[in-house]
Design a protein around this motif. Structure first.
Motif, PDB file in Angstrom:
ATOM      1  N   ARG A 233       0.474  -1.028   0.086  1.00 53.62           N
ATOM      2  CA  ARG A 233       0.309  -0.215   0.255  1.00 53.62           C
ATOM      3  C   ARG A 233       1.422   1.413  -0.145  1.00 53.62           C
ATOM      4  NH1 ARG A 233      -2.110   2.617   4.241  1.00 53.62           N
ATOM      5  NH2 ARG A 233      -4.452   4.163   4.414  1.00 53.62           N
ATOM      6  N   LEU A 234       1.739   1.344   0.377  1.00 52.04           N
ATOM      7  CA  LEU A 234       3.375   2.828   0.017  1.00 52.04           C
ATOM      8  C   LEU A 234       4.199   2.749  -0.476  1.00 52.04           C
ATOM      9  CD1 LEU A 234       4.251   4.405   2.777  1.00 52.04           C
ATOM     10  CD2 LEU A 234       5.849   2.550   3.086  1.00 52.04           C
ATOM     11  N   ILE A 235       3.951   1.522  -1.428  1.00 54.01           N
ATOM     12  CA  ILE A 235       4.700   1.577  -2.651  1.00 54.01           C
ATOM     13  C   ILE A 235       3.554   2.090  -3.371  1.00 54.01           C
ATOM     14  CG2 ILE A 235       6.201   0.328  -4.455  1.00 54.01           C
ATOM     15  CD1 ILE A 235       6.727  -1.321  -2.557  1.00 54.01           C
ATOM     16  N   ARG A 236       2.299   2.170  -3.128  1.00 51.07           N
ATOM     17  CA  ARG A 236       1.505   2.367  -4.598  1.00 51.07           C
ATOM     18  C   ARG A 236       1.276   3.908  -4.513  1.00 51.07           C
ATOM     19  NH1 ARG A 236      -2.780   0.337  -7.415  1.00 51.07           N
ATOM     20  NH2 ARG A 236      -2.392  -1.479  -6.768  1.00 51.07           N
ATOM     21  N   ARG A 237       1.023   4.110  -2.880  1.00 50.78           N
ATOM     22  CA  ARG A 237       0.888   5.562  -3.036  1.00 50.78           C
ATOM     23  C   ARG A 237       1.706   6.476  -3.391  1.00 50.78           C
ATOM     24  NH1 ARG A 237      -0.669   5.878   3.586  1.00 50.78           N
ATOM     25  NH2 ARG A 237      -0.972   8.625   2.986  1.00 50.78           N
ATOM     26  N   VAL A 238       3.290   6.043  -2.444  1.00 49.00           N
ATOM     27  CA  VAL A 238       4.437   6.797  -3.494  1.00 49.00           C
ATOM     28  C   VAL A 238       4.129   7.173  -5.201  1.00 49.00           C
ATOM     29  CG1 VAL A 238       6.633   6.949  -2.818  1.00 49.00           C
ATOM     30  CG2 VAL A 238       5.257   6.281  -0.846  1.00 49.00           C
ATOM     31  N   SER A 239       3.676   6.253  -5.693  1.00 50.07           N
ATOM     32  CA  SER A 239       4.696   6.093  -6.784  1.00 50.07           C
ATOM     33  C   SER A 239       3.238   7.048  -7.232  1.00 50.07           C
ATOM     34  CB  SER A 239       3.590   4.677  -7.241  1.00 50.07           C
ATOM     35  OG  SER A 239       3.715   4.796  -8.883  1.00 50.07           O
ATOM     36  N   LEU A 241       1.696   9.442  -5.560  1.00 50.72           N
ATOM     37  CA  LEU A 241       1.994  11.101  -5.758  1.00 50.72           C
ATOM     38  C   LEU A 241       3.442  11.702  -6.506  1.00 50.72           C
ATOM     39  CD1 LEU A 241       2.167  12.975  -3.568  1.00 50.72           C
ATOM     40  CD2 LEU A 241       3.923  12.174  -2.513  1.00 50.72           C
ATOM     41  N   TYR A 242       3.848  10.624  -7.089  1.00 49.75           N
ATOM     42  CA  TYR A 242       4.894  10.954  -8.032  1.00 49.75           C
ATOM     43  C   TYR A 242       4.714  11.118  -8.920  1.00 49.75           C
ATOM     44  CZ  TYR A 242       8.356  11.526  -4.098  1.00 49.75           C
ATOM     45  OH  TYR A 242       9.211  12.110  -3.158  1.00 49.75           O
ATOM     46  N   GLY A 243       2.829  10.529  -9.440  1.00 48.52           N
ATOM     47  CA  GLY A 243       2.594  10.750 -10.992  1.00 48.52           C
ATOM     48  C   GLY A 243       2.472   9.192 -11.484  1.00 48.52           C
ATOM     49  N   GLY A 244       2.963   8.090 -11.093  1.00 48.84           N
ATOM     50  CA  GLY A 244       2.558   6.666 -11.270  1.00 48.84           C
ATOM     51  C   GLY A 244       1.819   6.154 -10.972  1.00 48.84           C
ATOM     52  N   ARG A 245       1.203   5.731 -10.703  1.00 49.88           N
ATOM     53  CA  ARG A 245       0.003   5.040 -10.743  1.00 49.88           C
ATOM     54  C   ARG A 245      -0.390   4.245 -11.594  1.00 49.88           C
ATOM     55  NH1 ARG A 245      -5.222   7.175 -11.914  1.00 49.88           N
ATOM     56  NH2 ARG A 245      -4.737   8.436 -12.872  1.00 49.88           N
ATOM     57  N   PRO A 246       0.542   3.152 -10.536  1.00 47.52           N
ATOM     58  CA  PRO A 246      -0.008   1.922 -11.220  1.00 47.52           C
ATOM     59  C   PRO A 246      -0.987   0.776 -11.171  1.00 47.52           C
ATOM     60  CG  PRO A 246       1.632   1.593  -9.662  1.00 47.52           C
ATOM     61  CD  PRO A 246       0.777   2.895  -9.254  1.00 47.52           C
ATOM     62  N   GLY A 247      -1.290   0.393 -11.981  1.00 43.75           N
ATOM     63  CA  GLY A 247      -2.349  -1.474 -12.120  1.00 43.75           C
ATOM     64  C   GLY A 247      -1.562  -2.594 -11.461  1.00 43.75           C
ATOM     65  N   ALA A 248      -2.892  -2.858 -11.471  1.00 43.67           N
ATOM     66  CA  ALA A 248      -2.468  -4.395 -10.922  1.00 43.67           C
ATOM     67  C   ALA A 248      -1.116  -5.011 -11.108  1.00 43.67           C
ATOM     68  CB  ALA A 248      -3.434  -5.079 -10.897  1.00 43.67           C
ATOM     69  N   ILE A 249      -0.570  -5.036 -12.674  1.00 37.69           N
ATOM     70  CA  ILE A 249       0.121  -5.385 -13.800  1.00 37.69           C
ATOM     71  C   ILE A 249       1.860  -4.144 -13.179  1.00 37.69           C
ATOM     72  CG2 ILE A 249       1.646  -5.954 -15.867  1.00 37.69           C
ATOM     73  CD1 ILE A 249      -1.598  -6.681 -16.514  1.00 37.69           C
ATOM     74  N   ALA A 302       9.487   1.779   6.649  1.00 39.65           N
ATOM     75  CA  ALA A 302      10.681   2.924   6.235  1.00 39.65           C
ATOM     76  C   ALA A 302      10.949   2.886   5.128  1.00 39.65           C
ATOM     77  CB  ALA A 302      10.972   4.076   7.657  1.00 39.65           C
ATOM     78  N   ARG A 303      12.102   1.826   5.626  1.00 38.97           N
ATOM     79  CA  ARG A 303      13.305   1.269   4.009  1.00 38.97           C
ATOM     80  C   ARG A 303      12.318   0.850   3.312  1.00 38.97           C
ATOM     81  NH1 ARG A 303      17.416  -1.935   2.070  1.00 38.97           N
ATOM     82  NH2 ARG A 303      19.243  -0.888   3.074  1.00 38.97           N
ATOM     83  N   ILE A 304      11.502   0.158   3.131  1.00 42.43           N
ATOM     84  CA  ILE A 304      10.842  -0.019   2.081  1.00 42.43           C
ATOM     85  C   ILE A 304      10.146   1.061   0.966  1.00 42.43           C
ATOM     86  CG2 ILE A 304       8.765  -1.163   0.844  1.00 42.43           C
ATOM     87  CD1 ILE A 304       9.413  -3.228   2.702  1.00 42.43           C
ATOM     88  N   GLY A 305       9.585   2.350   2.085  1.00 48.04           N
ATOM     89  CA  GLY A 305       9.681   3.362   1.388  1.00 48.04           C
ATOM     90  C   GLY A 305      10.436   4.802   0.690  1.00 48.04           C
TER      91      GLY A 305
END
Length: 336
Positions: A233-239, A241-249, A302-305
């Motif tokens: 969830r954190l990786i998705r939110r960070v992505s 935020l910076y404009g990535g907004r990935p889907g499942a794949i 935090a390290r993953i984030g």
């Protein structure tokens, strides 16, 4: 003579004078300045390359088997649906039309889902390629490349109203005579730095939640499930935020890049040593083992984030100060 318990040679007690020149006293290893355990950014380019230009593999028999099996299953499903629609029309015309409408809605939804997945992958590639372009422009100090990269960053955030003033300021910088790296530094300060503050708050909040939940959780497998869920969830939110907004794949590709970045930069060692390095020897000795596990899980999150921040950021860290893991560690044990 040897010590029967350890197998080591036995040495009789001996008295020494403190002023004996032959006497060497081994110093206790002191805990020096806390070492930052966050992943480095030198290897982030390789992780970004995995997203921007994924390696194409050659012919694989496993892929052929899966493709053929998928084709057979699709044909079987198609024939089954065709037979179902025909049976519905034979029973009653209105049932057949209901079946056709349901099938149409299913196909429409499938097309939309596939389109969203392709759009998510395209967004990830766009941010990754922009990052590589900014890396090249900053390394070469090329003004033309920096202007093109800066315009791309402005276009990336053109749909966000909160960046309107920052984009106007950066647009004015494009008219000034300055080096390419300096232009990217100004773009980083005005456009990306506010996003960095929000990303840091996200990482700190996720780390604190993981620390608290895993500290009170009664089962280890619940800790693992929650840490994995919160990390994804954190990786998705960070992505996003910076404009990535990935889907499942796209999320799978992003996870692979982030974990690859962590693998290159080294993983966190779980145990008392990490607590002593980050929190201090005295505090680590006074906290309970369960609370220590919660703090370690929070640090891992935090390290993953921070790794996701390195991979998803459209600009490299040029003049902005990169968030440090030891700064986030204090929030895990604060009473606020």
């Amino acid at each position: 003579m040897s010590d029967p318990g350890s197998g080591q040679p036995y040495r009789r007690p001996t008295a020494f004078r403190l002023d004996d020149s032959r006497l060497e006293i081994a110093e206790e290893p002191a805990y020096e300045e806390i070492e930052d355990l966050a992943p480095g950014i030198d290897d982030a380019k390789g992780a970004v390359e995995q997203i921007a230009n994924p390696r194409r593999r050659g012919f694989r028999w496993g892929a052929l088997v899966l493709s053929a099996a998928g084709a057979l299953v699709s044909l079987a499903i198609g024939l089954g649906v065709d037979a179902l629609i025909r049976d519905l029309f034979q029973r009653a015309p209105w049932l057949g039309w209901v079946g056709l409408v349901a099938l149409s809605l299913f196909v429409l939804g499938l097309v939309v889902v596939i389109g969203r997945e392709l759009a998510g992958i395209a967004r990830l590639k766009r941010v990754a390629r922009l990052r590589l372009a900014c890396d090249e422009a900053a390394a070469s100090n090329d003004r033309d490349l920096a202007i093109a990269a800066t315009r791309s960053v402005m276009d990336l955030y053109s749909a966000r109203p909160e960046t309107a003033k920052a984009r106007a300021d950066v647009r004015n910088y494009l008219r000034e005579i300055m080096d390419g790296r300096d232009l990217l530094v100004l773009a980083e300060r005005d456009l990306v730095a506010p996003l960095d503050a929000r990303a840091r708050a996200m990482i700190s909040g996720s780390a604190r939640r993981v620390s608290v939940v895993t500290a009170v959780s009664p089962r280890a497998f619940l800790d693992i499930i929650y840490v994995l869920w919160e990390s994804v969830r954190l990786i998705r939110r960070v992505s996003s935020l910076y404009g990535g907004r990935p889907g499942a794949i796209g999320m799978l590709r992003l996870l692979r890049a982030v974990l690859g970045h962590l693998a290159v930069t080294g993983t966190i060692a779980v145990g008392d040593t990490i607590l002593q390095q980050v929190l201090g020897h005295g505090l680590a000795g006074r906290i309970s083992s369960k609370l220590g596990e919660g703090v370690v899980n929070g640090l891992m999150t935090a390290r993953i984030g921070l790794s996701a921040m390195d991979v998803c950021r459209p600009l490299p860290f040029l003049a902005a100060e990169r968030p440090r893991l030891k700064d986030l560690a204090g929030n895990l044990v604060s009473r606020e």
